[in-house]
Design a protein around this motif. Structure first.
Motif, PDB file in Angstrom:
ATOM      1  N   TYR A  83       0.818  -1.206   0.000  1.00 35.94           N
ATOM      2  CA  TYR A  83       0.000   0.000   0.000  1.00 35.94           C
ATOM      3  C   TYR A  83       0.851   1.254   0.000  1.00 35.94           C
ATOM      4  O   TYR A  83       0.523   2.259  -0.618  1.00 35.94           O
ATOM      5  CB  TYR A  83      -0.940  -0.003   1.217  1.00 35.94           C
ATOM      6  CG  TYR A  83      -1.845   1.190   1.265  1.00 35.94           C
ATOM      7  CD1 TYR A  83      -2.769   1.407   0.252  1.00 35.94           C
ATOM      8  CD2 TYR A  83      -1.767   2.098   2.304  1.00 35.94           C
ATOM      9  CE1 TYR A  83      -3.597   2.506   0.276  1.00 35.94           C
ATOM     10  CE2 TYR A  83      -2.596   3.198   2.335  1.00 35.94           C
ATOM     11  CZ  TYR A  83      -3.501   3.403   1.319  1.00 35.94           C
ATOM     12  OH  TYR A  83      -4.306   4.492   1.341  1.00 35.94           O
ATOM     13  N   ARG A  84       1.998   1.181   0.699  1.00 30.02           N
ATOM     14  CA  ARG A  84       2.835   2.384   0.803  1.00 30.02           C
ATOM     15  C   ARG A  84       3.287   2.893  -0.558  1.00 30.02           C
ATOM     16  O   ARG A  84       3.593   4.062  -0.729  1.00 30.02           O
ATOM     17  CB  ARG A  84       4.044   2.113   1.689  1.00 30.02           C
ATOM     18  CG  ARG A  84       4.925   1.021   1.141  1.00 30.02           C
ATOM     19  CD  ARG A  84       6.183   0.910   1.942  1.00 30.02           C
ATOM     20  NE  ARG A  84       7.121   0.034   1.253  1.00 30.02           N
ATOM     21  CZ  ARG A  84       8.204  -0.459   1.797  1.00 30.02           C
ATOM     22  NH1 ARG A  84       8.502  -0.154   3.034  1.00 30.02           N
ATOM     23  NH2 ARG A  84       9.002  -1.218   1.106  1.00 30.02           N
ATOM     24  N   TYR A  86       1.471   3.170  -3.079  1.00 25.75           N
ATOM     25  CA  TYR A  86       0.390   3.964  -3.647  1.00 25.75           C
ATOM     26  C   TYR A  86      -0.034   5.107  -2.734  1.00 25.75           C
ATOM     27  O   TYR A  86      -0.698   6.028  -3.153  1.00 25.75           O
ATOM     28  CB  TYR A  86      -0.847   3.083  -3.887  1.00 25.75           C
ATOM     29  CG  TYR A  86      -0.599   1.964  -4.854  1.00 25.75           C
ATOM     30  CD1 TYR A  86      -0.743   2.188  -6.227  1.00 25.75           C
ATOM     31  CD2 TYR A  86      -0.207   0.715  -4.416  1.00 25.75           C
ATOM     32  CE1 TYR A  86      -0.505   1.169  -7.134  1.00 25.75           C
ATOM     33  CE2 TYR A  86       0.039  -0.306  -5.308  1.00 25.75           C
ATOM     34  CZ  TYR A  86      -0.111  -0.080  -6.673  1.00 25.75           C
ATOM     35  OH  TYR A  86       0.130  -1.079  -7.566  1.00 25.75           O
ATOM     36  N   ALA A  87       0.341   4.964  -1.470  1.00 25.63           N
ATOM     37  CA  ALA A  87      -0.247   5.823  -0.450  1.00 25.63           C
ATOM     38  C   ALA A  87       0.010   7.302  -0.711  1.00 25.63           C
ATOM     39  O   ALA A  87      -0.768   8.152  -0.314  1.00 25.63           O
ATOM     40  CB  ALA A  87       0.286   5.439   0.929  1.00 25.63           C
ATOM     41  N   GLY A  88       1.132   7.619  -1.411  1.00 25.67           N
ATOM     42  CA  GLY A  88       1.434   9.021  -1.672  1.00 25.67           C
ATOM     43  C   GLY A  88       0.808   9.524  -2.962  1.00 25.67           C
ATOM     44  O   GLY A  88       0.883  10.702  -3.283  1.00 25.67           O
ATOM     45  N   ASP A  91      -4.441   8.355  -6.401  1.00 23.68           N
ATOM     46  CA  ASP A  91      -5.537   7.434  -6.091  1.00 23.68           C
ATOM     47  C   ASP A  91      -5.778   7.285  -4.595  1.00 23.68           C
ATOM     48  O   ASP A  91      -6.873   6.954  -4.163  1.00 23.68           O
ATOM     49  CB  ASP A  91      -5.247   6.048  -6.680  1.00 23.68           C
ATOM     50  CG  ASP A  91      -5.539   6.020  -8.175  1.00 23.68           C
ATOM     51  OD1 ASP A  91      -6.250   6.940  -8.636  1.00 23.68           O
ATOM     52  OD2 ASP A  91      -5.071   5.096  -8.850  1.00 23.68           O
ATOM     53  N   ALA A  92      -4.735   7.488  -3.820  1.00 26.12           N
ATOM     54  CA  ALA A  92      -4.877   7.291  -2.373  1.00 26.12           C
ATOM     55  C   ALA A  92      -5.139   8.601  -1.647  1.00 26.12           C
ATOM     56  O   ALA A  92      -5.245   8.626  -0.423  1.00 26.12           O
ATOM     57  CB  ALA A  92      -3.631   6.610  -1.820  1.00 26.12           C
ATOM     58  N   TYR A  95      -7.701   8.816   1.049  1.00 24.91           N
ATOM     59  CA  TYR A  95      -7.475   8.116   2.318  1.00 24.91           C
ATOM     60  C   TYR A  95      -6.592   8.930   3.255  1.00 24.91           C
ATOM     61  O   TYR A  95      -6.640   8.775   4.452  1.00 24.91           O
ATOM     62  CB  TYR A  95      -6.797   6.776   2.083  1.00 24.91           C
ATOM     63  CG  TYR A  95      -7.668   5.779   1.350  1.00 24.91           C
ATOM     64  CD1 TYR A  95      -8.872   5.353   1.905  1.00 24.91           C
ATOM     65  CD2 TYR A  95      -7.290   5.273   0.123  1.00 24.91           C
ATOM     66  CE1 TYR A  95      -9.677   4.441   1.237  1.00 24.91           C
ATOM     67  CE2 TYR A  95      -8.081   4.365  -0.551  1.00 24.91           C
ATOM     68  CZ  TYR A  95      -9.279   3.951   0.006  1.00 24.91           C
ATOM     69  OH  TYR A  95     -10.060   3.057  -0.653  1.00 24.91           O
ATOM     70  N   ARG A  96      -5.732   9.775   2.646  1.00 26.82           N
ATOM     71  CA  ARG A  96      -4.775  10.482   3.497  1.00 26.82           C
ATOM     72  C   ARG A  96      -5.501  11.457   4.405  1.00 26.82           C
ATOM     73  O   ARG A  96      -6.448  12.107   4.002  1.00 26.82           O
ATOM     74  CB  ARG A  96      -3.764  11.262   2.639  1.00 26.82           C
ATOM     75  CG  ARG A  96      -2.771  10.348   1.976  1.00 26.82           C
ATOM     76  CD  ARG A  96      -1.595  11.125   1.471  1.00 26.82           C
ATOM     77  NE  ARG A  96      -1.926  12.035   0.394  1.00 26.82           N
ATOM     78  CZ  ARG A  96      -1.921  11.693  -0.888  1.00 26.82           C
ATOM     79  NH1 ARG A  96      -1.588  10.481  -1.255  1.00 26.82           N
ATOM     80  NH2 ARG A  96      -2.227  12.574  -1.802  1.00 26.82           N
TER      81      ARG A  96
END
Lengths: 309, 111
Positions: A83-84, A86-88, A91-92, A95-96
């Motif tokens: 996940y990390r 994509y986390a930045g 698409d994410a 969520y942030r």
């Protein structure tokens, strides 16, 4: 197919290549279909053992199996995309969360811009909106322009222009913030600001100390002795200053209100630092006078220095 | 974009039921009502939740706490990155000043 190829061969994970060959040969001798005609279980086992040996007997394949890159059947195992990674990304973004950083928001306007508006959304489904970035510029102006205020036009990299009104008394290093003149915002958010840092070229005669202007003014030997009016430049033009009789180098005259107009509407002063300049040529008259004067009025200008050092 | 079936096929140990529970809980938030509402990021997130539950043994009360913290960290990391990029664009002397101030601040808070 068993997941652990090592147990199929009956060796440990740390077994050497030789141990693996030995273990395989021993099992193969026991299980080979031609040595066990009619024994289906042995054939099945032999296939398993051989498949395991195909991987563990090959140094490179064994390494990849140990690393989890291939599975027990030798198939490429899909690598988990964590996940990390994509986390930045965009698409994410939904969520942030920046909830819980409100306390940092009060720190400075810088953090307010970062954490305050539109950065990261809570509760999903919200459109991503971000205030435009602030654009940074530097503008060099003359000393007197800084003192009296001026209007300047900056040409931007994209060919556009930016008009900056510089108030009287602006100091070097001061940053002018032009609201909304920075980069455009995203998703309906406002534009950033233009931040113009003011650089001031030094002046050959005037120096600035707060709201005061300091000028060094040379006076002649006779002006120092007798006093008199001397012409002095100020930021508002020439004026006459009164030099008292017996003036000396280093002495400062204060011209009230001739300095920089400060924000409160008051004016600073002009400080005139006097420097006594001897005549460019010492003639016979002066020599004779000095000889005679020394005889009667000797004084020691270094007395204090001698006490000090 | 990916469908529910794509996600279940690609993330091992995941079932449609499980995925729907996660969506209902708000742990995964697909894009509105599209036929293929999931992104690659959603898929990676599903794999993350799978790992949290299956491999690491967290239960469904603990998972949202972890997700919330993880989301905060990434939020913070993104803001930090923005800040650093902005600092990077500043003139050298300003960057040097910031550097010195940071060092000073670290010294005074360490003690």
């Amino acid at each position: 197919m068993a997941d652990d190829l090592y147990s199929v061969l009956g060796v440990t994970r740390g077994a050497s290549a030789e141990d693996i060959v030995k273990a395989y040969r021993k099992l193969a001798k026991k299980l080979h279909p031609d040595l066990n005609p009619g024994d289906k279980t042995a054939e099945e086992k032999f296939k398993q053992v051989t498949a395991a040996y195909d991987i563990l007997g090959d140094a490179e394949k064994r390494r990849r199996f140990d690393a989890g890159e291939i599975d027990a059947s030798g198939q490429e195992r899909p690598q988990q995309r964590y996940y990390r990674e994509y986390a930045g990304g965009e698409d994410a973004a939904r969520y942030r969360s920046t909830a819980g950083f409100d306390d940092l928001g009060g720190f400075s306007d810088l953090f307010g811009d970062l954490f305050g508006k539109g950065a990261g959304a809570r509760g999903g489904g919200q459109r991503f909106a971000m205030r435009g970035t602030d654009a940074q510029y530097r503008l060099e102006i003359d000393f007197l322009e800084a003192v009296n205020g001026t209007k300047k036009r900056i040409t931007l990299p994209d060919g556009g222009t930016l008009d900056v009104t510089i108030p009287a008394g602006v100091d070097a290093g001061q940053v002018m913030r032009l609201k909304g003149k920075g980069m455009a915002g995203v998703g309906g958010a406002p534009s950033g600001d233009a931040l113009v840092e003011i650089l001031v070229k030094p002046h050959p005669a005037f120096k600035r100390e707060g709201d005061d202007i300091v000028v060094e003014v040379p006076i002649s030997f006779d002006e120092a002795v007798l006093g008199g009016k001397v012409e002095v430049p100020t930021i508002g033009g020439k004026v006459f200053a009164t030099v008292p009789p017996g003036a000396n180098s280093g002495q400062t005259l204060r011209l009230k209100g001739r300095g920089i107009k400060s924000k409160g509407g008051k004016h600073g002063d002009q400080l005139v630092k006097l420097t006594v300049v001897m005549p460019y040529r010492v003639d016979e008259d002066l020599k004779a006078f000095a000889e005679e004067w020394r005889g009667k009025h000797r004084y020691d200008p270094r007395r204090k220095l001698k006490e000090q050092a | 974009m990916l469908s529910e079936r794509d996600i279940v096929a690609k993330v091992q140990q995941l079932t449609v039921t499980r995925l729907r529970v996660w969506v209902r809980q708000g742990w995964i938030r697909p894009a509105a009502k599209a036929k293929q509402p999931f992104s690659e990021a959603d898929m990676a997130r599903a794999a993350l939740i799978r790992d949290l539950e299956d491999k690491l043994g967290f239960d469904e009360e603990q998972v949202p706490v972890l997700l919330n913290l993880i989301d905060q960290i990434h939020g913070l990391r993104t803001e930090l990155k923005t800040l650093l990029e902005a600092l990077d664009e500043l003139p050298d002397d300003v960057r040097a000043t910031v550097k010195v101030r940071i060092a000073k601040r670290k010294r005074s808070t360490r003690r």
